[in-house]
Design a protein around this motif. Sequence first.
Motif, mmCIF file in Angstrom:
data_model
loop_
_atom_site.group_PDB
_atom_site.id
_atom_site.type_symbol
_atom_site.label_atom_id
_atom_site.label_comp_id
_atom_site.label_asym_id
_atom_site.label_seq_id
_atom_site.Cartn_x
_atom_site.Cartn_y
_atom_site.Cartn_z
ATOM 1 N N THR A 37 0.908 -2.058 -11.058
ATOM 2 C CA THR A 37 0.521 -2.073 -9.643
ATOM 3 C C THR A 37 1.372 -3.064 -8.855
ATOM 4 O OG1 THR A 37 -1.724 -1.487 -10.244
ATOM 5 C CG2 THR A 37 -1.414 -2.444 -8.056
ATOM 6 N N ILE A 38 1.962 -2.595 -7.788
ATOM 7 C CA ILE A 38 2.716 -3.477 -6.892
ATOM 8 C C ILE A 38 1.809 -3.970 -5.773
ATOM 9 C CG2 ILE A 38 4.661 -3.618 -5.265
ATOM 10 C CD1 ILE A 38 6.016 -1.383 -6.922
ATOM 11 N N ALA A 39 1.046 -3.077 -5.209
ATOM 12 C CA ALA A 39 0.136 -3.462 -4.124
ATOM 13 C C ALA A 39 -1.080 -2.537 -4.157
ATOM 14 C CB ALA A 39 0.836 -3.354 -2.781
ATOM 15 N N ARG A 40 -2.223 -3.089 -3.721
ATOM 16 C CA ARG A 40 -3.459 -2.300 -3.746
ATOM 17 C C ARG A 40 -4.270 -2.610 -2.494
ATOM 18 N NH1 ARG A 40 -8.839 -2.375 -5.572
ATOM 19 N NH2 ARG A 40 -9.381 -0.407 -6.597
ATOM 20 N N ARG A 99 7.281 -6.870 -6.111
ATOM 21 C CA ARG A 99 6.075 -6.814 -6.949
ATOM 22 C C ARG A 99 5.439 -8.192 -7.061
ATOM 23 N NH1 ARG A 99 5.968 -3.433 -12.500
ATOM 24 N NH2 ARG A 99 4.052 -4.241 -13.393
ATOM 25 N N THR A 125 5.694 -10.610 -4.969
ATOM 26 C CA THR A 125 5.150 -11.017 -3.676
ATOM 27 C C THR A 125 3.829 -10.313 -3.394
ATOM 28 O OG1 THR A 125 7.442 -11.069 -2.920
ATOM 29 C CG2 THR A 125 5.755 -11.242 -1.210
ATOM 30 N N TRP A 126 3.807 -9.005 -3.587
ATOM 31 C CA TRP A 126 2.665 -8.218 -3.121
ATOM 32 C C TRP A 126 1.517 -8.159 -4.109
ATOM 33 C CZ3 TRP A 126 1.771 -6.317 1.673
ATOM 34 C CH2 TRP A 126 2.832 -6.427 2.571
ATOM 35 N N SER A 127 1.804 -8.245 -5.395
ATOM 36 C CA SER A 127 0.720 -8.051 -6.358
ATOM 37 C C SER A 127 -0.276 -9.210 -6.346
ATOM 38 C CB SER A 127 1.289 -7.843 -7.765
ATOM 39 O OG SER A 127 2.029 -8.969 -8.140
ATOM 40 N N ARG A 144 -1.386 -10.565 -3.577
ATOM 41 C CA ARG A 144 -2.141 -10.579 -2.310
ATOM 42 C C ARG A 144 -3.591 -10.166 -2.554
ATOM 43 N NH1 ARG A 144 1.980 -9.892 2.585
ATOM 44 N NH2 ARG A 144 3.394 -11.389 1.676
ATOM 45 N N ASP A 195 -6.013 -10.544 2.305
ATOM 46 C CA ASP A 195 -4.615 -10.562 2.784
ATOM 47 C C ASP A 195 -4.203 -9.165 3.229
ATOM 48 O OD1 ASP A 195 -4.338 -13.209 2.046
ATOM 49 O OD2 ASP A 195 -3.425 -12.733 0.086
ATOM 50 N N MET A 196 -4.522 -8.179 2.409
ATOM 51 C CA MET A 196 -4.102 -6.809 2.724
ATOM 52 C C MET A 196 -4.777 -6.332 4.011
ATOM 53 S SD MET A 196 -1.992 -6.355 0.352
ATOM 54 C CE MET A 196 -1.444 -4.670 0.340
ATOM 55 N N CYS A 253 -3.087 -7.864 6.990
ATOM 56 C CA CYS A 253 -1.788 -7.227 7.289
ATOM 57 C C CYS A 253 -1.965 -5.939 8.088
ATOM 58 C CB CYS A 253 -1.076 -6.815 5.998
ATOM 59 S SG CYS A 253 -0.247 -8.111 5.178
#
Length: 402
Positions: A86-89, A370, A372-374, A376, A380-381, A384
């Motif tokens: 997972t990079i971002a969720r 990955r 940076t974003w994983s 968050r 945070d998400m 954004c």
Amino acid sequence: MTRNEHPILIVGGGLGGASAALALARNGFRVTLLEQAPEFGVIGYGIQLGPNVFPMFDRLGITEAVLQAALHPKAVLMVDSVDGGTIARVPTGASFVSRFKRPYIVIHRADLHRILLDACAATPNIELVPNADAVSFEDTGSGVRVPTRDGRIFDGAALIAADGIRSTIRQQMRGEGEPRTIGYVAHRTIVPMADVTFDVDRDDVVLWSGPGFHIVHYPLRDRTLFNIVTVFKTRNAEASDTASPHPDLDHVYRDSHPTMRALWAMMDLSHRGWVSSDRDPIRHWSRGRVTLLGDAAHPTLQTLAQGACMAIEDAVCLADFIDLSDGNFEEAFRRYEQARYLRTARVQYESRYLWDNFYHVGGIEREVARETWSHRTEEDMFDCLAWLYDGIDLPQQQGVAA
Ligand SMILES: Cc1cc2nc3c(=O)[nH]c(=O)nc-3n(C[C@H](O)[C@H](O)[C@H](O)COP(=O)(O)OP(=O)(O)OC[C@H]3O[C@@H](n4cnc5c(N)ncnc54)[C@H](O)[C@@H]3O)c2cc1C
């Protein structure tokens, strides 16, 4: 009882044009909706809709119907095309609804279109005209004239062009030529869920990202269908949509995760592809009694999955300004573009930025993204996305003076 003797003409019966017709008719205006295709609303793929579009659906009176036809994914995920990590969720379950007040949904476009068109048909004052390919416009000062390719002439009080990214009306108004292409092409496929026999997330919106390509998938219609969109860089992306591209694809998915390769194998590339394209934002897209809406005004890459949401926001916002300006279309159009250009420009710019710097990066850049974003958090998400998902204040809610 109608407020205008001559109808407001809308060119283009996509999601934006149909929403504008409904919003205007609900405000008491007579509308003629011209669509070049022989049938309205036949694009048969999925679409994601953010919470910001729901107040628009409330105003159009279609929220219940949309919710009934939609699915509510529990998350929007970006995963690494090589190892599936997972990079971002972005969670889109209860905490999302609590934060943004409205849900994140996926729905079949044809279902959304049908809901809009049924509502149009049930609303007096809307004339739906298929097979009407608008070729130009004339602003006579007191009205507008729109000839169609088959020689008919439509007269109206004003013209709203919702004729998409290759808008004929915009071309006459601004003469800019073809949209900007970036060398990518998208293909969409829907398959029965029963045919998806490999290990894959069937519940969420999942985006597999990699250098020069990405795949998005999600379920539709009570999870009976599986919608897959593949996007890849190709040397053959031309300025118009391709009927059947023959890109050099062997290399694209070679090193990717087995699930991605299985998804790729399900794609039917013999169908139409969509060349990824947009335009630079503009501040003004109206002239006299003519204005633009949706992709005709501010076409964007699909990175944020918000092009249709913006078109629907435009529609309700514009209908409010026409209502408030009570027949002074020039004034209404000026206020509408003023209200819309910054938000839609941000969607255009952020979509470009994320396309290059987030969706399609490889090598160390991918590892940095990955890293940076994983980390968050959910909060945070949400922060954004708040500028987008918190939505807009409509003119009538703001108490804007007439
Ligand atoms: C692969 C992909 C995935 C996407 N996913 C999402 C998503 O998940 N969520 C989201 O919000 N957005 C998404 N979008 C963007 C979205 O599809 C568009 O922003 C949206 O369809 C724009 O709506 P519109 O009504 O402005 O234009 P269009 O949908 O392009 O409709 C234009 C209509 O005008 C008609 N027309 C054109 N020329 C004429 C003419 N001369 N005379 C009469 N009629 C004419 C066309 O036939 C068409 O019906 C995606 C786009 C792509 C390419």
